[in-house]
Every structure is written in structure tokens, then in C-alpha cells.
Design an enzyme around this catalytic site. Structure first.
Site, PDB file in Angstrom:
ATOM      1  N   HIS A  46       0.848  -1.199   0.000  1.00  0.00           N
ATOM      2  CA  HIS A  46       0.000   0.000   0.000  1.00  0.00           C
ATOM      3  C   HIS A  46       0.873   1.235   0.000  1.00  0.00           C
ATOM      4  CE1 HIS A  46      -3.139   2.871   1.118  1.00  0.00           C
ATOM      5  NE2 HIS A  46      -3.960   1.966   0.602  1.00  0.00           N
ATOM      6  N   GLU A  86      -7.779  -5.465  -0.360  1.00  0.00           N
ATOM      7  CA  GLU A  86      -8.321  -6.235  -1.477  1.00  0.00           C
ATOM      8  C   GLU A  86      -8.239  -7.743  -1.276  1.00  0.00           C
ATOM      9  OE1 GLU A  86     -10.016  -4.344  -2.816  1.00  0.00           O
ATOM     10  OE2 GLU A  86      -9.169  -3.037  -4.353  1.00  0.00           O
TER      11      GLU A  86
HETATM   12  N1  ACO Z   1       4.118  -7.463  -4.743  1.00  0.00           N
HETATM   13  C1  ACO Z   1       5.411  -7.394  -5.085  1.00  0.00           C
HETATM   14  N2  ACO Z   1       6.132  -6.270  -5.025  1.00  0.00           N
HETATM   15  C2  ACO Z   1       5.503  -5.171  -4.584  1.00  0.00           C
HETATM   16  C3  ACO Z   1       4.156  -5.185  -4.189  1.00  0.00           C
HETATM   17  C4  ACO Z   1       3.464  -6.394  -4.279  1.00  0.00           C
HETATM   18  N3  ACO Z   1       2.185  -6.488  -3.942  1.00  0.00           N
HETATM   19  N4  ACO Z   1       3.811  -3.941  -3.802  1.00  0.00           N
HETATM   20  C5  ACO Z   1       4.900  -3.173  -3.946  1.00  0.00           C
HETATM   21  N5  ACO Z   1       5.909  -3.925  -4.420  1.00  0.00           N
HETATM   22  C6  ACO Z   1       7.267  -3.476  -4.714  1.00  0.00           C
HETATM   23  C7  ACO Z   1       7.285  -2.869  -6.098  1.00  0.00           C
HETATM   24  O1  ACO Z   1       7.576  -3.815  -7.093  1.00  0.00           O
HETATM   25  C8  ACO Z   1       8.319  -1.807  -6.002  1.00  0.00           C
HETATM   26  O2  ACO Z   1       9.569  -2.392  -6.183  1.00  0.00           O
HETATM   27  P1  ACO Z   1      10.630  -1.699  -7.160  1.00  0.00           P
HETATM   28  O3  ACO Z   1      10.953  -0.380  -6.506  1.00  0.00           O
HETATM   29  O4  ACO Z   1      11.751  -2.676  -7.160  1.00  0.00           O
HETATM   30  O5  ACO Z   1       9.950  -1.551  -8.478  1.00  0.00           O
HETATM   31  C9  ACO Z   1       8.237  -1.368  -4.546  1.00  0.00           C
HETATM   32  O6  ACO Z   1       7.611  -2.425  -3.823  1.00  0.00           O
HETATM   33  C10 ACO Z   1       7.435  -0.109  -4.376  1.00  0.00           C
HETATM   34  O7  ACO Z   1       6.283  -0.212  -5.179  1.00  0.00           O
HETATM   35  P2  ACO Z   1       5.446   1.047  -5.624  1.00  0.00           P
HETATM   36  O8  ACO Z   1       4.521   0.645  -6.717  1.00  0.00           O
HETATM   37  O9  ACO Z   1       6.310   2.250  -5.819  1.00  0.00           O
HETATM   38  O10 ACO Z   1       4.674   1.315  -4.316  1.00  0.00           O
HETATM   39  P3  ACO Z   1       3.344   2.008  -4.180  1.00  0.00           P
HETATM   40  O11 ACO Z   1       3.317   2.528  -2.833  1.00  0.00           O
HETATM   41  O12 ACO Z   1       3.043   2.951  -5.265  1.00  0.00           O
HETATM   42  O13 ACO Z   1       2.402   0.708  -4.381  1.00  0.00           O
HETATM   43  C11 ACO Z   1       0.508  -0.559  -4.635  1.00  0.00           C
HETATM   44  C12 ACO Z   1       1.193   0.540  -3.829  1.00  0.00           C
HETATM   45  C13 ACO Z   1       0.238  -0.066  -6.038  1.00  0.00           C
HETATM   46  C14 ACO Z   1      -0.792  -0.917  -3.959  1.00  0.00           C
HETATM   47  C15 ACO Z   1       1.432  -1.824  -4.684  1.00  0.00           C
HETATM   48  O14 ACO Z   1       1.730  -2.267  -3.383  1.00  0.00           O
HETATM   49  C16 ACO Z   1       0.838  -2.953  -5.517  1.00  0.00           C
HETATM   50  O15 ACO Z   1       0.979  -2.945  -6.750  1.00  0.00           O
HETATM   51  N6  ACO Z   1       0.127  -3.934  -4.868  1.00  0.00           N
HETATM   52  C17 ACO Z   1      -0.502  -4.995  -5.613  1.00  0.00           C
HETATM   53  C18 ACO Z   1      -1.835  -4.514  -6.192  1.00  0.00           C
HETATM   54  C19 ACO Z   1      -2.876  -4.276  -5.102  1.00  0.00           C
HETATM   55  O16 ACO Z   1      -3.017  -5.055  -4.173  1.00  0.00           O
HETATM   56  N7  ACO Z   1      -3.623  -3.177  -5.257  1.00  0.00           N
HETATM   57  C20 ACO Z   1      -4.682  -2.769  -4.319  1.00  0.00           C
HETATM   58  C21 ACO Z   1      -4.222  -1.654  -3.431  1.00  0.00           C
HETATM   59  S1  ACO Z   1      -5.443  -1.234  -2.202  1.00  0.00           S
HETATM   60  C22 ACO Z   1      -6.443  -0.126  -2.962  1.00  0.00           C
HETATM   61  O17 ACO Z   1      -6.044   0.636  -3.802  1.00  0.00           O
HETATM   62  C23 ACO Z   1      -7.877  -0.107  -2.630  1.00  0.00           C
END
Ligand code: ACO
Length: 384
Positions: free
Chosen positions: A267, A326
Site C-alpha cells: 500500500h 483487497e
Molecule cells: N508485490 C510485489 N512487489 C511489490 C508489491 C506487491 N504487492 N507492492 C509493492 N511492491 C514493490 C514494487 O515492485 C516496487 O519495487 P521496485 O521499486 O523494485 O519496483 C516497490 O515495492 C514499491 O512499489 P510502488 O509501486 O512504488 O509502491 P506504491 O506505494 O506505489 O504501491 C501498490 C502501492 C500499487 C498498492 C502496490 O503495493 C501494488 O501494486 N500492490 C498490488 C496490487 C494491489 O493489491 N492493489 C490494491 C491496493 S489497495 C487499494 O487501492 C484499494
């Protein structure tokens, strides 16, 4: 005499934004004050209109939270019983959008059909327009799912609450108290959540003084993405791909190895567990206690959650990636009979009141939202 060099487009562009760092994901940028909800990412707490989530989820009905969110948005807001009646009447008005049912396209994914149908609502700014928008996903989602399976949409029953009525319109039979309570709990849990991507989209549109339908449709477009509210369908796809609890660790490790994200984890704001995950896990447990959750599914989900948290801890030790809303949304909505491609519509059912409250707040207290970009593109040939 020396002639001044003409100021190039590049000079002009960099002067305008000189020294301003690009905030690509807008992290840490505060663009609004809100009286609606607060997300404390360090403590893992969500507060809605002064109430912590655990005092709302499973304790009050959705209509109560709708009223809390709209309290300062409309001067003519009725009391709670009056609002429940007005929302029931709005469900009836929305049902008329389906006339004739044959005009509703069913080839598109449900969220896109929902968006097309909601676009038919007037772009007003008053309470009536707001209530029709809040009622719309609860009426249209079950209707278009029934149409897709060749059944006739069922008209709303104004004697029921929104959650119970939605489930009745979906299955054709009155839901049990446990099922209605589970959907109520879900809708309350997701009703508002600070300045998330879809709420920001709603506020941007509202800041232009466009109407509430425009703001809600923009928000719905943002919600459907898999990094936001489009995640729970892919959570189930991930559980299916894992297959058995014993395979969880190896299959999830392979996903991470392939550079894929584990859906339902991580998140932007929370650095600890998303409190909504616990609220919904309790909802799933209550349904399981009534025999309404497939026990193999639950065992698989628990194994996947355990394995995912272990693997993510190793994958990104410096960044805590915990279970988000989620993951248990997927189990809860599946147990209630919603097909996975409709989950975003159900999320919109809960979040619409929040979007509207934010849109009204933006119009009352905010300015036109108009950030800047730094131009790094090609220059006209004669200005390079
Ligand atoms: N699985 C694997 N790696 C992850 C995950 C995950 N679920 N979440 C973050 N990371 C990693 C990313 O790959 C990234 O690594 P990198 O820097 O090597 O590329 C790092 O952690 C940071 O990720 P960001 O996308 O910059 O983090 P952000 O804070 O923007 O991400 C997000 C938040 C989009 C929710 C992310 O955790 C994700 O994609 N989760 C999976 C999708 C999901 O569950 N979405 C629902 C969110 S809840 C909602 O919106 C209601």
C-alpha cells in the site's frame, strides 16, 4: 551592439519549474484539507468522520455511514430514517435506466457497462443527483449480471436496506441476515479512505465545477485499475493459479521472481497492516461460521497470505509490504455470490458516497486543481 539570444522554449520551460523536484507519485504532497477521513499509515488506523473503522465496520449499517459522509455536503440532508427512504426511492429511479433491458450492452466488462449506464444520470450538484449516484451501483450491478446470464433484472424493494436489497436483486432470493451484514460491513469498510487515486480524480473534476456524475465517472475510471480497486478479481486469479496450500510458497516465489506483484499486498500509505484487511477478515470469518465460505478456499487463502508475507519480507526487507483491503475483499465478495469481474462495481457501491462528499468539499473549500509538468520534449527546430 549585441543582440539578446531569443529565450528558447527549453529555457522558458525550465525557468517555470526551476528547482522544483518532480513529485512523480505526488507522495507527501498535500492538496486539500478534509473533514471526511484520515489514514494513519504508521499506526494502521482509518478514521471516518471522527470514528475509528473498528467502531463502524460490523456495527453500523451502510446508510449510517452515507449520512455521516454527506452530513456537511448538503444542507437539506434528512435524518437517518429519511435518508434511508430517500436512498430506497433513488434505487427505484435508477432502475428506470434499464428500460428497455435489451438496450443494456452486456458484451463489455461489468464495470464498463456500469460506467456507461451511470453516464445517463444527470450531472447535477444537489442531493437528489447524489443519491441516484450512490444508489446506482447497487441496482445496476445485480441487474447487468442477471441480464448477462439471461435472467430478468429485478426491481428494488424499498423496504430493504441497500445491502440486503442488492443481494436480493442479485440472487433472486432474500439474503440471510449474515449475508446482508457481510455486505454492509464491506460497504462501510470501503466507504472512504483519504485522498486515494479515485477520490483525487473525483476532486480534480469537481474542482472544475463539473457536476457530480462527471466527478463520480472519473473516479470510477481510476478505481478500476489493478493497482487500485481492480485488484480483488486478480487476487482470486492468483489463488486459482496457486491451486493448493502446499504449493503457495513455491508458486508465489516464482511470481515474484518473474517480476510480478502479489495482488492484495502492499500500500502507498500503510507501513503496517491495512486495518480494512482485519475488518473484512472478520466478515469472512462470520460468513464461514455460517457455512457460507468454501472451507478449502479459506484454507488456501490463509496459506497464500502466510507465504506472501514471508516472501515479501524477504523480497523488499526495507519496505514493509502487508496485506491490503483487497485480499479479504476477494474472499468476502466471492462468498456473497458476486462474480470476480464485478468486484470493482461493488467497491464503487461503497465508495461512491465518499467520492461525492469529497467532490462537494472540494467545491466548497478548494481551488481549481492545476499542477504543473516540466517540459522535456522536442523543441521547435528554429528554437533549439
Ligand atoms: N508485490 C510485489 N512487489 C511489490 C508489491 C506487491 N504487492 N507492492 C509493492 N511492491 C514493490 C514494487 O515492485 C516496487 O519495487 P521496485 O521499486 O523494485 O519496483 C516497490 O515495492 C514499491 O512499489 P510502488 O509501486 O512504488 O509502491 P506504491 O506505494 O506505489 O504501491 C501498490 C502501492 C500499487 C498498492 C502496490 O503495493 C501494488 O501494486 N500492490 C498490488 C496490487 C494491489 O493489491 N492493489 C490494491 C491496493 S489497495 C487499494 O487501492 C484499494
Amino acid at each position: 551592439m549585441t543582440l539578446d539570444r531569443p529565450r528558447s522554449l527549453r529555457d522558458a520551460a525550465s525557468e517555470a519549474t526551476a528547482g522544483v523536484p518532480v513529485a512523480a507519485g505526488l507522495d507527501g504532497i498535500v492538496v486539500a484539507e478534509t473533514r471526511l477521513s484520515h489514514v494513519d499509515g504508521a499506526a494502521g488506523e482509518l478514521t471516518i468522520r471522527g470514528e475509528p473503522l473498528d467502531r463502524l465496520a460490523g456495527r453500523v449499517g451502510f446508510e449510517t455511514v452515507v449520512r455521516m459522509l454527506l452530513e456537511e455536503a448538503f444542507e437539506d440532508l434528512p435524518d437517518e430514517a429519511g435518508l434511508a427512504r430517500a436512498l430506497a426511492a433513488a434505487r427505484g429511479e435508477v432502475f428506470a435506466l434499464l428500460d428497455p433491458p435489451g438496450a443494456v450492452t452486456s458484451a463489455l466488462p461489468p464495470v464498463e457497462t456500469l460506467r456507461a449506464l451511470m453516464a445517463r444520470l444527470d450531472d447535477g450538484e444537489g442531493l437528489d443527483a447524489a443519491l441516484r449516484l450512490i444508489a446506482a451501483p447497487a441496482v445496476l450491478t445485480p441487474a447487468l449480471l442477471r441480464l448477462r446470464s439471461g435472467a430478468r433484472p429485478l426491481p428494488p424493494d424499498p423496504r430493504l436496506g441497500l445491502a440486503a436489497d442488492c443481494l436480493r436483486m442479485l440472487s433472486g432470493t432474500p439474503p440471510s441476515d449474515a449475508q446482508s451484514a457481510a455486505l454492509d460491513r464491506y460497504l462501510v469498510t470501503v466507504s472512504d479512505h483519504g485522498l486515494n487515486a479515485s477520490t483525487f480524480a473525483a476532486r480534480v473534476v469537481a474542482s472544475t465545477r463539473a457536476g457530480l456524475t462527471s466527478a463520480v465517472l472519473a473516479a470510477l475510471g481510476a478505481l478500476k485499475g489493478p493497482l487500485h480497486g481492480g485488484a480483488p478479481g486478480p487476487v482470486l486469479d492468483m489463488l486459482d493459479a496457486v491451486g493448493t496450500p502446499e504449493a503457495a510458497e513455491a508458486r508465489l516465489a516464482a511470481r515474484l521472481e518473474a517480476g510480478e506483484r502479489l495482488m492484495g499486498f502492499g500500500h502507498r500509505i500503510y507501513r503496517v497492516r491495512d486495518p480494512r484487511a482485519d475488518a473484512l477478515k472478520a466478515g469472512v470469518a462470520a460468513l464461514a461460521g455460517e457455512g457460507l465460505v468454501d472451507s478449502d478456499r479459506l484454507r488456501l487463502a490463509e496459506a497464500v497470505e502466510r507465504a506472501a508475507l514471508t516472501l515479501l519480507g524477504r523480497h523488499r526487507p526495507e519496505r514493509r509490504l502487508e496485506t491490503n483491503v483487497e485480499f479479504y475483499t476477494a474472499l468476502l465478495l466471492e462468498a456473497l455470490g458476486f462474480p470476480r469481474d464485478s468486484f470493482t462495481c461493488v467497491f464503487a457501491m461503497g465508495r461512491c458516497a465518499g467520492w461525492i462528499a469529497h467532490a462537494r468539499e472540494q467545491q466548497a473549500t478548494g481551488r481549481l486543481l492545476r499542477p504543473q509538468s516540466r517540459y522535456v520534449g522536442p523543441l521547435p527546430r528554429d528554437a533549439a
